[in-house]
Write a protein that holds these residues in place. Sequence first.
Motif, mmCIF file in Angstrom:
data_model
loop_
_atom_site.group_PDB
_atom_site.id
_atom_site.type_symbol
_atom_site.label_atom_id
_atom_site.label_comp_id
_atom_site.label_asym_id
_atom_site.label_seq_id
_atom_site.Cartn_x
_atom_site.Cartn_y
_atom_site.Cartn_z
ATOM 1 N N LEU A 1 4.034 2.162 2.410
ATOM 2 C CA LEU A 1 4.776 3.387 2.123
ATOM 3 C C LEU A 1 3.898 4.577 2.487
ATOM 4 O O LEU A 1 2.856 4.813 1.866
ATOM 5 C CB LEU A 1 5.186 3.442 0.649
ATOM 6 C CG LEU A 1 5.914 4.688 0.156
ATOM 7 C CD1 LEU A 1 7.099 5.053 1.037
ATOM 8 C CD2 LEU A 1 6.342 4.493 -1.290
ATOM 9 N N LEU A 2 4.290 5.306 3.527
ATOM 10 C CA LEU A 2 3.540 6.447 4.033
ATOM 11 C C LEU A 2 4.158 7.744 3.516
ATOM 12 O O LEU A 2 5.381 7.939 3.630
ATOM 13 C CB LEU A 2 3.555 6.461 5.563
ATOM 14 C CG LEU A 2 2.905 5.257 6.247
ATOM 15 C CD1 LEU A 2 3.220 5.253 7.736
ATOM 16 C CD2 LEU A 2 1.412 5.239 5.999
ATOM 17 N N VAL A 3 3.305 8.622 2.962
ATOM 18 C CA VAL A 3 3.765 9.896 2.417
ATOM 19 C C VAL A 3 2.838 10.997 2.933
ATOM 20 O O VAL A 3 1.629 10.955 2.692
ATOM 21 C CB VAL A 3 3.758 9.871 0.869
ATOM 22 C CG1 VAL A 3 4.154 11.231 0.310
ATOM 23 C CG2 VAL A 3 4.680 8.776 0.341
ATOM 24 N N SER A 4 3.407 11.964 3.631
ATOM 25 C CA SER A 4 2.626 13.098 4.108
ATOM 26 C C SER A 4 2.250 13.982 2.916
ATOM 27 O O SER A 4 3.095 14.319 2.095
ATOM 28 C CB SER A 4 3.445 13.902 5.113
ATOM 29 O OG SER A 4 2.729 15.041 5.522
ATOM 30 N N GLN A 5 0.967 14.366 2.846
ATOM 31 C CA GLN A 5 0.508 15.204 1.737
ATOM 32 C C GLN A 5 -0.552 16.170 2.248
ATOM 33 O O GLN A 5 -1.736 15.848 2.298
ATOM 34 C CB GLN A 5 -0.046 14.349 0.590
ATOM 35 C CG GLN A 5 -0.370 15.199 -0.610
ATOM 36 C CD GLN A 5 -0.750 14.377 -1.821
ATOM 37 O OE1 GLN A 5 -0.623 13.166 -1.854
ATOM 38 N NE2 GLN A 5 -1.242 15.065 -2.828
ATOM 39 N N GLY B 1 8.094 8.672 3.147
ATOM 40 C CA GLY B 1 8.669 9.844 2.516
ATOM 41 C C GLY B 1 9.182 10.771 3.602
ATOM 42 O O GLY B 1 9.090 10.474 4.790
ATOM 43 N N GLN B 2 9.697 11.903 3.213
ATOM 44 C CA GLN B 2 10.240 12.883 4.154
ATOM 45 C C GLN B 2 9.256 14.029 4.307
ATOM 46 O O GLN B 2 8.892 14.678 3.317
ATOM 47 C CB GLN B 2 11.578 13.395 3.651
ATOM 48 C CG GLN B 2 12.234 14.400 4.563
ATOM 49 C CD GLN B 2 13.560 14.872 4.004
ATOM 50 O OE1 GLN B 2 14.244 14.159 3.305
ATOM 51 N NE2 GLN B 2 13.896 16.117 4.304
ATOM 52 N N LEU C 1 0.824 -1.202 0.000
ATOM 53 C CA LEU C 1 0.000 0.000 0.000
ATOM 54 C C LEU C 1 0.857 1.250 0.000
ATOM 55 O O LEU C 1 1.767 1.393 0.826
ATOM 56 C CB LEU C 1 -0.904 0.046 1.239
ATOM 57 C CG LEU C 1 -1.919 -1.072 1.412
ATOM 58 C CD1 LEU C 1 -2.648 -0.916 2.749
ATOM 59 C CD2 LEU C 1 -2.905 -1.106 0.255
ATOM 60 N N LEU C 2 0.547 2.158 -0.915
ATOM 61 C CA LEU C 2 1.062 3.517 -0.874
ATOM 62 C C LEU C 2 -0.049 4.338 -0.242
ATOM 63 O O LEU C 2 -1.200 4.291 -0.714
ATOM 64 C CB LEU C 2 1.372 4.045 -2.270
ATOM 65 C CG LEU C 2 1.616 5.551 -2.369
ATOM 66 C CD1 LEU C 2 2.855 5.969 -1.594
ATOM 67 C CD2 LEU C 2 1.709 5.985 -3.814
ATOM 68 N N VAL C 3 0.269 5.067 0.813
ATOM 69 C CA VAL C 3 -0.748 5.842 1.519
ATOM 70 C C VAL C 3 -0.309 7.298 1.606
ATOM 71 O O VAL C 3 0.731 7.615 2.183
ATOM 72 C CB VAL C 3 -1.003 5.283 2.937
ATOM 73 C CG1 VAL C 3 -2.087 6.096 3.641
ATOM 74 C CG2 VAL C 3 -1.383 3.814 2.875
ATOM 75 N N LEU C 4 -1.120 8.181 1.003
ATOM 76 C CA LEU C 4 -0.926 9.616 1.111
ATOM 77 C C LEU C 4 -1.742 10.089 2.309
ATOM 78 O O LEU C 4 -2.939 9.799 2.399
ATOM 79 C CB LEU C 4 -1.373 10.310 -0.174
ATOM 80 C CG LEU C 4 -0.721 9.786 -1.459
ATOM 81 C CD1 LEU C 4 -1.331 10.466 -2.683
ATOM 82 C CD2 LEU C 4 0.779 9.954 -1.435
ATOM 83 N N VAL C 5 -1.093 10.789 3.239
ATOM 84 C CA VAL C 5 -1.710 11.133 4.522
ATOM 85 C C VAL C 5 -1.918 12.635 4.628
ATOM 86 O O VAL C 5 -0.962 13.413 4.510
ATOM 87 C CB VAL C 5 -0.820 10.654 5.692
ATOM 88 C CG1 VAL C 5 -1.458 11.003 7.032
ATOM 89 C CG2 VAL C 5 -0.549 9.154 5.594
#
Length: 145
Positions: free
Chosen positions: A74-78, A123-124, A27-31
């Motif tokens: 994969l967690l990505v802050s958005q 991600g950063q 899972l790619l998750v945009l948070v």
Amino acid sequence: MKALLQRVSQASVSIEGAEVARIAEGLLVLVGIEPADTQQSVEKILHKLLNYRVFADEQERMNKSLTDIQGGLLLVSQFTLAADTRSGLRPGFSTAAAPAQAQALFEQMVSMAQQRHANVQAGQFGADMQVQLINDGPVTFMLEV
């Protein structure tokens, strides 16, 4: 808190041309973090992410979770996910959490995920990231708590 969950066969994040995170199936998750979000919000969304049944079982039905298949997360802050888009032609960001609050909650989410699941990448926070993915299905869900 909003989480745009995408089932992927692979995904990666690069910053300034250098890859910083990569997963295979998972899972790619945009948070997107909002002002009212708390540690309880993180707990609820993380439970959903690890247990939401979006992977195929033997009958090709969505009955398996990320935990079941031991896939990558994969967690990505958005912050743009928290934008106010109800009126006009330009998004407003007063509905997104302040950067300090959002960063603390995102880092808490990553840490908690790493404690509960074997394969977690991130991600950063605040970086200009390039996200690549192969959406499997495509399967995409918006989760909110």
